[in-house]
Scaffold this motif. Structure first.
Motif, PDB file in Angstrom:
ATOM      1  N   ASP A 172       0.820  -1.201   0.000  1.00 59.57           N
ATOM      2  CA  ASP A 172       0.000   0.000   0.000  1.00 59.57           C
ATOM      3  C   ASP A 172       0.860   1.259   0.000  1.00 59.57           C
ATOM      4  OD1 ASP A 172      -2.508   1.372   0.030  1.00 59.57           O
ATOM      5  OD2 ASP A 172      -2.207   1.800   2.154  1.00 59.57           O
TER       6      ASP A 172
ATOM      7  N   GLU B 110       0.496   6.644   1.096  1.00 62.25           N
ATOM      8  CA  GLU B 110      -0.152   5.354   0.864  1.00 62.25           C
ATOM      9  C   GLU B 110      -1.057   5.417  -0.370  1.00 62.25           C
ATOM     10  OE1 GLU B 110       0.948   2.941   3.137  1.00 62.25           O
ATOM     11  OE2 GLU B 110       2.135   4.712   3.641  1.00 62.25           O
TER      12      GLU B 110
ATOM     13  N   SER C  73      -3.811   3.868  -0.806  1.00 61.37           N
ATOM     14  CA  SER C  73      -5.213   3.956  -0.377  1.00 61.37           C
ATOM     15  C   SER C  73      -5.653   5.380  -0.077  1.00 61.37           C
ATOM     16  CB  SER C  73      -5.434   3.077   0.856  1.00 61.37           C
ATOM     17  OG  SER C  73      -4.548   3.453   1.905  1.00 61.37           O
TER      18      SER C  73
END
Length: 489
Positions: free
Chosen positions: A300, A361, A363
């Motif tokens: 990630d 990250e 995400s």
């Protein structure tokens, strides 16, 4: 000025710049002006060697003997021309980027950073222009030592641990394996010169030659063949301009460059076709390509995903060289440049995101493309190059690899290249999709932002453009790759 003098100047110029950069540390504008002027000067120097290389010239100069029959020597040849051109060009862009990044993030020890960067580029020029394996080894070690302070730049415990891993793996592999292989080669042949068709044919045979080949392949730790790859993701603790140096400009490129030099000029392509060890290393490269891609899928953290992508992409070069077809060797040479332009763009984009949005990250990147369209547009171009799709440079190099594998009926290589292409798409395209087609997450104080500082945006736009330009105008790069194959026997 003679071509020989120009070669020496290309090595000396960045090394000589270390002192004025250090002396102007209290004046940041002047320090960075010196860095930029030196980078531009180096590129102009290297550019003067391009017509010589294109015309088939191979100027060489020997300064003194290190061992009997082994001088400290330099020689211009096609692969070295590609490497020197790419590294000198990208130093300019990386210097512009570094100004925006180091100031934008208020990084400490900026003078040391620029000094060590110049040291690393000078070492890279020495590697590119080395005339024999021992000269290359000396600059290879200089590159490791010059980049260690860059890896540990932040001075944190994590940076120090990463530095120990970095230095431990690269120094131990080069001293225990690569240097042993070099000495062994010298005792067998009495020379370490880079010679068309190799120097070992007729000098050695049997299983021990396979062991010698393995010493070279695992001694070149910068090529990051598994399991000698751990230094690369560990080094991601460094600032993004350092990551770009490690992954695109110098360090890993020095590794795969050395692999191709060993294949073409030490062993020789024809000699390796009968060597079982070359097939073993090809299998290891195939495993590294697929395993690193699968690991990248699970990351990630953006820089770690890019790090494992680099490990996979490096083994493309190793695999292409060991397909042992003229076309695949050309693909290996071209991928040194194609990967450099694509991967430096991706790391520049990661640093841009960190500087402007403080996000690390994957995400966290939903919708960020609308706030940072230049950054994420460049990231998309870099991603296409890593996948190997037009209109980017990665398509050119991968096309030659596939042609070489088809020509030799190497079904394993064809399957691995095809499978890894799908994996590349699986871990790059969702990032681009999320950036432009998912709703932005408002997750704190940093969602109100735009692009990073102008030097960062200019630099990543330039490298993305270079990837497209290499696709549109590949003539000189292909000509140099053809010359490499023509002189390899």
């Amino acid at each position: 000025m003679t071509a020989e003098a120009i070669m020496l100047l290309a090595i000396a110029l960045p090394l000589a710049a270390m002192l004025p950069i250090a002396l102007t540390g209290a004046m940041p504008n002047l320090r960075e002006a010196v860095t930029l002027a030196t980078a531009v000067g180096l590129f102009l120097v290297v550019l003067q060697l391009l017509p010589v290389a294109m015309a088939g010239g191979q100027p060489e100069i020997a300064l003194f003997d290190i061992l009997p029959g082994v001088p400290f020597a330099f020689r211009l040849e096609p692969l070295g021309m590609i490497f020197a051109f790419v590294a000198s060009l990208l130093w300019i862009v990386n210097s512009i980027y570094s100004i925006g990044y180091m100031r934008g993030n208020d990084e400490s020890h900026q003078t040391r950073f620029y000094v060590c960067f110049a040291f690393a580029i000078g070492s890279t020029m020495g590697i590119a222009l080395a005339g024999n394996m021992l000269t290359l080894f000396i600059f290879y070690e200089m590159l490791t030592l010059s980049t260690y302070p860059l890896v540990t730049h932040k001075g944190s415990d994590a940076a120090k641990r990463a530095g120990r891993t970095y230095l431990g793996i690269l120094i131990s592999t080069s001293i225990c394996f690569l240097l042993l292989g070099i000495i062994w080669t010298w005792t067998l042949t009495g020379t370490l010169d880079f010679t068309a068709g190799g120097i070992l044919a007729g000098k050695a045979d049997g299983p021990l030659v396979g062991l010698l080949f393995l010493l070279y392949m695992y001694g070149i730790g910068k090529a990051a063949l598994m399991p000698m790859h751990r230094w690369l993701p560990a080094a991601m603790v460094a600032p993004t301009p350092v990551s770009a140096l490690l992954h695109a400009v110098a360090v890993v490129k020095a590794g795969v460059f050395t692999v191709v030099k060993v294949v073409v000029y030490v062993f020789g392509v024809e000699y390796l076709t009968a060597l079982p060890a070359s097939q073993w290393v090809m299998w290891i490269a195939c495993f590294t390509i697929l395993a690193a891609s699968l690991i990248a899928l699970r990351q990630d953290n953006l820089k770690r995903r890019l790090a494992y992508s680099t490990i996979s992409q490096l083994s493309y070069v190793v695999l292409a060289a060991l397909i042992l077809s003229p076309l695949s060797v050309m693909g290996a040479a071209l991928h040194i440049a194609a990967h450099a332009f694509g991967k430096i763009t991706l790391f520049f984009a990661a640093g841009s995101i960190y500087t402007a949005a403080h996000k690390t990250e994957i995400s966290q990147l939903d919708g960020i493309g609308w706030r940072m369209p230049v950054t994420m547009g460049a990231f998309a171009i870099g991603s296409l190059s890593m996948i190997g799709l037009p209109p980017t440079a990665g398509f050119i190099s991968k096309w030659f690899m596939l042609q070489g594998a088809w020509q030799t009926e190497n079904l394993l290589a064809l399957a691995v290249i095809a499978g890894s292409t799908l994996l590349n798409a699986a871990y790059f395209l969702p990032i681009v999709y999320a950036a432009f087609f998912r709703k932005e997450k408002h997750d704190g104080d940093h969602h109100e932002h735009g692009e990073a500082p102008l030097p960062i945006v200019l630099a990543l736009g330039a490298t993305a453009g270079l990837s497209v330009l290499m696709f549109l105008f590949p003539g000189d790069a292909i000509a140099l790759a053809e010359a490499l194959v023509g002189r390899s026997g």
